[in-house]
Every structure is written in structure tokens, then in C-alpha cells.
Design an enzyme around this catalytic site. Structure first.
Site, PDB file in Angstrom:
ATOM      1  N   LYS A  85       0.858  -1.200   0.000  1.00 53.62           N
ATOM      2  CA  LYS A  85       0.000   0.000   0.000  1.00 53.62           C
ATOM      3  C   LYS A  85       0.891   1.247   0.000  1.00 53.62           C
ATOM      4  CE  LYS A  85      -1.675   1.554   4.067  1.00 53.62           C
ATOM      5  NZ  LYS A  85      -1.399   2.962   4.372  1.00 53.62           N
ATOM      6  N   ASN A  86       1.926   1.244   0.836  1.00 51.83           N
ATOM      7  CA  ASN A  86       2.721   2.460   1.023  1.00 51.83           C
ATOM      8  C   ASN A  86       3.758   2.701  -0.056  1.00 51.83           C
ATOM      9  OD1 ASN A  86       1.142   2.946   3.204  1.00 51.83           O
ATOM     10  ND2 ASN A  86       2.705   2.494   4.743  1.00 51.83           N
ATOM     11  N   CYS A 120      -5.424  12.324  12.341  1.00 54.32           N
ATOM     12  CA  CYS A 120      -6.102  11.011  12.400  1.00 54.32           C
ATOM     13  C   CYS A 120      -5.849  10.477  13.817  1.00 54.32           C
ATOM     14  CB  CYS A 120      -5.536  10.069  11.362  1.00 54.32           C
ATOM     15  SG  CYS A 120      -3.865   9.557  11.738  1.00 54.32           S
ATOM     16  N   ARG A 125      -0.509  14.668  12.063  1.00 56.78           N
ATOM     17  CA  ARG A 125      -0.082  14.474  10.665  1.00 56.78           C
ATOM     18  C   ARG A 125       0.172  15.822   9.956  1.00 56.78           C
ATOM     19  NH1 ARG A 125      -1.444   9.117   9.587  1.00 56.78           N
ATOM     20  NH2 ARG A 125       0.292   9.089   8.144  1.00 56.78           N
ATOM     21  N   ASP A 175       4.661   0.932  12.126  1.00 55.88           N
ATOM     22  CA  ASP A 175       3.454   0.263  11.614  1.00 55.88           C
ATOM     23  C   ASP A 175       3.326  -1.178  12.105  1.00 55.88           C
ATOM     24  OD1 ASP A 175       3.486   1.884   8.335  1.00 55.88           O
ATOM     25  OD2 ASP A 175       2.943   2.579  10.336  1.00 55.88           O
ATOM     26  N   ARG A 222      -8.704  -0.498   4.776  1.00 54.75           N
ATOM     27  CA  ARG A 222      -7.869   0.511   4.112  1.00 54.75           C
ATOM     28  C   ARG A 222      -6.539  -0.088   3.674  1.00 54.75           C
ATOM     29  NH1 ARG A 222      -6.809   5.584   7.461  1.00 54.75           N
ATOM     30  NH2 ARG A 222      -5.389   5.699   5.711  1.00 54.75           N
TER      31      ARG A 222
HETATM   32  C1  EPZ Z   1       4.187   7.155   6.210  1.00 52.13           C
HETATM   33  O1  EPZ Z   1       3.388   8.187   6.770  1.00 52.13           O
HETATM   34  C2  EPZ Z   1       3.299   5.914   6.152  1.00 52.13           C
HETATM   35  N1  EPZ Z   1       2.147   6.175   5.286  1.00 52.13           N
HETATM   36  C3  EPZ Z   1       2.818   5.556   7.555  1.00 52.13           C
HETATM   37  O2  EPZ Z   1       2.055   4.361   7.465  1.00 52.13           O
HETATM   38  C4  EPZ Z   1       4.054   5.278   8.426  1.00 52.13           C
HETATM   39  O3  EPZ Z   1       3.637   4.996   9.741  1.00 52.13           O
HETATM   40  C5  EPZ Z   1       4.960   6.524   8.420  1.00 52.13           C
HETATM   41  O4  EPZ Z   1       5.317   6.863   7.057  1.00 52.13           O
HETATM   42  C6  EPZ Z   1       6.250   6.294   9.202  1.00 52.13           C
HETATM   43  O5  EPZ Z   1       6.938   5.219   8.664  1.00 52.13           O
HETATM   44  C7  EPZ Z   1       2.313   6.060   3.952  1.00 52.13           C
HETATM   45  O6  EPZ Z   1       3.393   5.754   3.461  1.00 52.13           O
HETATM   46  C8  EPZ Z   1       1.106   6.306   3.118  1.00 52.13           C
HETATM   47  P1  EPZ Z   1       6.207  10.653   8.137  1.00 52.13           P
HETATM   48  P2  EPZ Z   1       3.920   9.725   6.730  1.00 52.13           P
HETATM   49  O7  EPZ Z   1       6.082  11.868   7.314  1.00 52.13           O
HETATM   50  O8  EPZ Z   1       4.616   9.969   5.466  1.00 52.13           O
HETATM   51  C9  EPZ Z   1       6.031  14.049  11.439  1.00 52.13           C
HETATM   52  C10 EPZ Z   1       0.180   2.977   7.745  1.00 52.13           C
HETATM   53  O9  EPZ Z   1      -0.310   2.449   8.753  1.00 52.13           O
HETATM   54  N2  EPZ Z   1       5.928  14.972  10.312  1.00 52.13           N
HETATM   55  O10 EPZ Z   1       7.442   9.812   8.036  1.00 52.13           O
HETATM   56  O11 EPZ Z   1       2.785  10.591   7.092  1.00 52.13           O
HETATM   57  C11 EPZ Z   1       4.801  13.147  11.575  1.00 52.13           C
HETATM   58  O12 EPZ Z   1       3.782  13.813  12.314  1.00 52.13           O
HETATM   59  C12 EPZ Z   1       0.647   4.418   7.791  1.00 52.13           C
HETATM   60  O13 EPZ Z   1       0.337   2.387   6.637  1.00 52.13           O
HETATM   61  C13 EPZ Z   1       5.991  16.351  10.562  1.00 52.13           C
HETATM   62  O14 EPZ Z   1       6.136  16.786  11.702  1.00 52.13           O
HETATM   63  O15 EPZ Z   1       4.961   9.691   7.937  1.00 52.13           O
HETATM   64  C14 EPZ Z   1       5.340  11.944  12.296  1.00 52.13           C
HETATM   65  O16 EPZ Z   1       5.388  12.212  13.677  1.00 52.13           O
HETATM   66  C15 EPZ Z   1       0.388   5.069   9.145  1.00 52.13           C
HETATM   67  N3  EPZ Z   1       5.883  17.216   9.520  1.00 52.13           N
HETATM   68  C16 EPZ Z   1       6.771  11.822  11.757  1.00 52.13           C
HETATM   69  O17 EPZ Z   1       7.100  13.111  11.202  1.00 52.13           O
HETATM   70  C17 EPZ Z   1       5.730  16.778   8.218  1.00 52.13           C
HETATM   71  O18 EPZ Z   1       5.648  17.614   7.298  1.00 52.13           O
HETATM   72  C18 EPZ Z   1       6.926  10.788  10.658  1.00 52.13           C
HETATM   73  O19 EPZ Z   1       5.978  11.087   9.675  1.00 52.13           O
HETATM   74  C19 EPZ Z   1       5.654  15.384   7.987  1.00 52.13           C
HETATM   75  C20 EPZ Z   1       5.763  14.492   9.042  1.00 52.13           C
END
Ligand code: EPZ
Length: 417
Positions: free
Chosen positions: A22-23, A116, A121, A305, A397
Site C-alpha cells: 500500500k505504502n 487522524c 499528521r 506500523d 484501508r
Molecule cells: C508514512 O506516513 C506511512 N504512510 C505511515 O504508514 C508510516 O507509519 C509513516 O510513514 C512512518 O513510517 C504512507 O506511506 C502512506 P512521516 P507519513 O512523514 O509519510 C512528522 C500505515 O499504517 N511529520 O514519516 O505521514 C509526523 O507527524 C501508515 O500504513 C511532521 O512533523 O509519515 C510523524 O510524527 C500510518 N511534519 C513523523 O514526522 C511533516 O511535514 C513521521 O511522519 C511530515 C511528518
């Protein structure tokens, strides 16, 4: 609302074939916007988030068609730049269309994803990094209004924090920018490597110059290609943990074991017997599960995850464990539900203390997010008796044919309306 009825306890035995990621699919689908040619995608998982992303592409003017398990994406008439809230709100990865729309048109209006269950996010890193490529943006009425009057200009970007989504957005945007972009402090999840491989096959000029650094030279045109999406390592990890948690014996197929070394090492440390071949794993659960202390981390660390799923396994360990959630600020929503099954987990800040030695009792449960939902199923499979899991739309999802795959290996699980 649909529910799942699970009769435990069952030892999972047999083999499970892992679906496409998915990711990895979500950023690759967004990246098809860079192309005015047809793109053929194989191994896309049939899950709600992918359907939502395809609907989002269609709302932008993409023409998509499934033809014998292959998705054909045709963007040669794609000309809209507005990604609406009703599509982005349920699937936060919708923000990933921002980069390609800016690269292609120099302007875009994309809904902020909104929070969420697991966290707020934010997308500040996406936006700040895009502004380095000449993007100007304002946030107004829940939307990002972004423009790049002179088109995207290659530049140096250092991510202030490792972010999967921000890295993906910038890789896609920089692929069509004028000149050279260097990205430092990138996330290096396997799904990002898959996106880079897809873009290189598309004809983009991208190179890893260091562990977390990329050099991207913008191109004008991209090609018509066929690409097969990598396997879903989180789905694979989920079923590996399910085998360990039910003292089962599972063969997990269609995977690349070199990508999930961390998970394999942890399962061995906990006491599972894990035999590894190049593209499949045999795992045999052990009655004596050892407690461990673990923290979630960006790849190649232990993935957030899989945190909820591992917690279920550690509830059955012969001593206490400490789990530290270092990625998301609120990813313990499954704890209260597991405690209703007798888990006695206590939370202090971003740490969960799992006492272990638990025998789960069946209960009626509430799913809160995708990975929490599947952890409740793992607990229900270990509990003697009938459990009900509500709000299973979260599950749909991200897990393809979950009940079917579990039934095939002996789980007594059925969906009830
Ligand atoms: C991706 O989310 C994945 N989703 C998530 O999987 C996964 O948990 C996450 O990466 C971490 O590995 C997809 O790939 C679609 P991040 P993403 O940006 O990109 C903070 C699942 O269950 N952050 O690496 O949103 C954020 O709040 C999902 O399949 C900022 O502060 O994760 C988090 O605390 C859940 N500012 C941390 O960084 C930003 O602009 C990591 O987020 C972006 C992120």
C-alpha cells in the site's frame, strides 16, 4: 457498520502470499501525474486507500482502467489541479499529489490531510522543502494554495526531520524541476526505494549519492512504462507476528527477506524459529516468548506500523517488555482495547510497559486505526472464545483479503453486518 467475529484460540498453520505494498503504491500512483503517457502498474493491492487514491487521480482528470490485474493510468488529458477535502480527509497520502501537480502545472490547490487517530499528521516539512524549489504557498480554509510562478527550480534541500511523505513529495517534484536538486536527510524506507526505481524506469534522472542523500536532475519528458509494485513488508510482518503470537507455523511467500531483517532478528530474539529463503520465510511460534525492550524508528529501525502487532505478542511473553513509540505522538490507541482483554499495559508518555504473562480474554472491541485494528485480531485469535471487532473499515484501508488469508491458515473469523 460491519464487524468481525473471531473465535479463538487458533494456531495459524499453512502458507500466506503477501500482496503489493500500500505504502509503495500510493506515492507511485501520485507520481504517474508526471507522465502524459500511459503507465501500467502491476501488483497494486486491492485495498480502500488505493481505491481512494485512484478516485483522487480521476478527480484530477486521469483516466484509469483495470485490465487483467493491471491498472492503466492515462494522464495525457489530466489538467485539473484541485485535490478536494472529501478525498484527502480519509487518506492522508493525498498530499502526495501536491509535488507532481506543481512540477507539471506550476500551481495546485490541495486539501490539508487533517489529523487522524495516531497523530496530527502535519505537512510543514513538505511545504517548507517545496518552497526551496521556488514554491510559494498559503494555507487558507483548510487547503494549501501553492504556486511556482517560474516553474520548479532545482535546489539544495535538507529535511529538518526524517519524513517518508515529505521525501516522496520532493523526489516526485524535483524529477521535473529545472536543474539539479539534492535532498539530504531523506527517509529511506523500502517504499521510497521503490518510488525511485519507478521514476528511474519512467526516465527520470535520480541517484542515491549517500545513505540518506539523493541527487535529482530534472527531465522534460518521461516514457510509457510498466512497473510492478514491491511486496507489502508491513503485511508480511503482521502475519509473521501472528504466527509467533498463536504458536503457529506459517510460510510467508512473495517477499524479499533482505528488506525485513530487523523484524526477523526481533522475532528470533523473542524465541520464534525463523527459517529464511530469498523470497519466503517459514516461522514456527514458541510457547516461551521472551520479553524485550524496543523502540520504533525510521527504516532500517523497527517500523511504527508493526508496533501494535508486536505489543500483542509481547503481552504473552514470560517477562515484561517496554515499547517506546518514537514516530507518532498518539499511537497507543490499541492499548485500552487490549487492556479490556486483560493485557494490564500501562502508558507513560510515549512508553508502554507490557507486563507479559497474559492470557487474553475475548471481548467486544473497537478498532481505531489501520494497524491497531489488526492487532486486535491477533489478540482475539489468542483468546479462548468469541471476540467482536467493530469499525473494521479501518482494516479494509490497508489489508488485502485479510479474512480470506487468515481463514486459509485456520483462523475462525467472519465478517458480520
Ligand atoms: C508514512 O506516513 C506511512 N504512510 C505511515 O504508514 C508510516 O507509519 C509513516 O510513514 C512512518 O513510517 C504512507 O506511506 C502512506 P512521516 P507519513 O512523514 O509519510 C512528522 C500505515 O499504517 N511529520 O514519516 O505521514 C509526523 O507527524 C501508515 O500504513 C511532521 O512533523 O509519515 C510523524 O510524527 C500510518 N511534519 C513523523 O514526522 C511533516 O511535514 C513521521 O511522519 C511530515 C511528518
Amino acid at each position: 457498520m460491519q464487524k468481525l467475529e473471531v473465535f479463538g484460540s487458533s494456531k495459524l498453520k499453512g502458507s500466506i502470499s503477501i500482496s503489493g505494498s500500500k505504502n509503495a503504491s500510493l506515492p507511485i500512483l501520485a507520481a504517474t501525474l508526471l507522465s502524459n503517457e500511459k503507465v501500467y502498474l502491476k501488483n497494486l493491492p486491492k485495498v480502500k486507500d488505493i481505491e481512494t487514491m485512484i478516485n483522487l487521480l480521476q478527480s484530477l482528470g486521469s483516466i484509469t482502467k483495470y485490465k487483467n490485474k493491471e491498472l492503466i493510468v492515462n494522464n495525457f488529458k489530466q489538467n485539473k489541479k484541485f485535490a478536494s477535502y472529501n478525498l484527502v480527509k480519509t487518506m492522508r497520502a493525498g498530499i502526495l499529489v501536491l509535488g507532481p501537480l506543481l512540477a507539471k502545472f506550476g500551481d495546485a490547490k490541495v486539501s490539508l490531510p487533517g489529523g487522524c487517530a495516531i497523530g496530527t499528521r502535519p505537512v510543514d516539512i513538505h511545504l517548507k522543502s517545496l518552497s526551496k524549489l521556488g514554491v510559494r504557498y498559503k494555507i487558507f480554509q483548510g487547503y494549501v494554495h501553492a504556486t511556482a510562478p517560474k516553474g520548479l527550480i532545482g535546489s539544495k534541500v535538507h529535511f529538518s526531520k526524517i519524513s517518508v511523505g515529505a521525501t516522496e513529495n520532493l523526489i516526485i517534484a524535483a524529477s521535473l524541476a529545472k536543474g539539479t536538486t539534492t535532498l539530504n536527510n531523506c527517509a529511506i524506507e523500502p517504499e521510497i526505494k521503490d518510488l525511485v526505481n519507478f521514476l528511474k524506469k519512467l526516465g527520470c534522472n535520480i541517484k542515491w549519492t549517500a545513505k540518506r542523500s539523493l541527487k535529482i536532475i530534472g527531465v522534460q519528458k518521461v516514457k510509457e512504462i510498466t512497473y510492478s509494485i514491491m511486496f507489502d513488508r508491513i503485511e508480511a510482518g503482521t502475519y509473521l507476528i501472528a504466527a509467533a503470537a498463536t504458536e503457529g507455523n506459517l510460510k510467508i511467500k512473495n517477499i524479499k527477506t533482505s528488506i525485513i531483517k530487523t523484524e526477523i532478528n526481533i522475532l528470533r530474539k523473542i524465541g520464534a524459529k525463523v527459517t529464511v529463503k530469498k523470497d519466503e520465510i517459514q516461522i514456527i511460534g514458541n510457547k516461551n516468548i521472551k520479553g524485550i525492550n524496543i523502540k520504533t524508528a525510521p527504516y532500517p529501525g523497527f517500523p511504527t506500523d508493526l508496533q501494535a502487532q508486536l505489543m500483542v505478542l509481547l503481552c504473552k511473553a514470560n517477562r515484561k517488555s517496554l515499547i517506546k513509540e518514537d514516530i507518532f505522538e498518539n499511537r497507543f490507541m490499541h492499548v485500552s482495547e487490549l487492556n479490556r482483554m486483560g493485557a494490564q499495559i500501562s502508558i507513560r508518555g510515549n512508553k508502554a510497559l507490557v507486563p507479559g504473562k497474559i492470557k487474553f480474554a475475548p471481548a467486544e472491541l473497537m478498532a481505531t486505526d489501520l494497524r491497531a485494528s489488526v492487532s486486535l485480531i491477533l489478540a482475539a485469535l489468542s483468546a479462548k472464545g468469541k471476540s467482536i471487532i467493530n469499525r473494521i473499515y479501518h482494516l479494509d484501508r490497508g489489508y488485502e483479503n485479510l479474512e480470506k488469508k487468515l481463514k486459509k491458515v485456520g483462523a475462525k473469523i467472519k465478517r458480520i453486518n
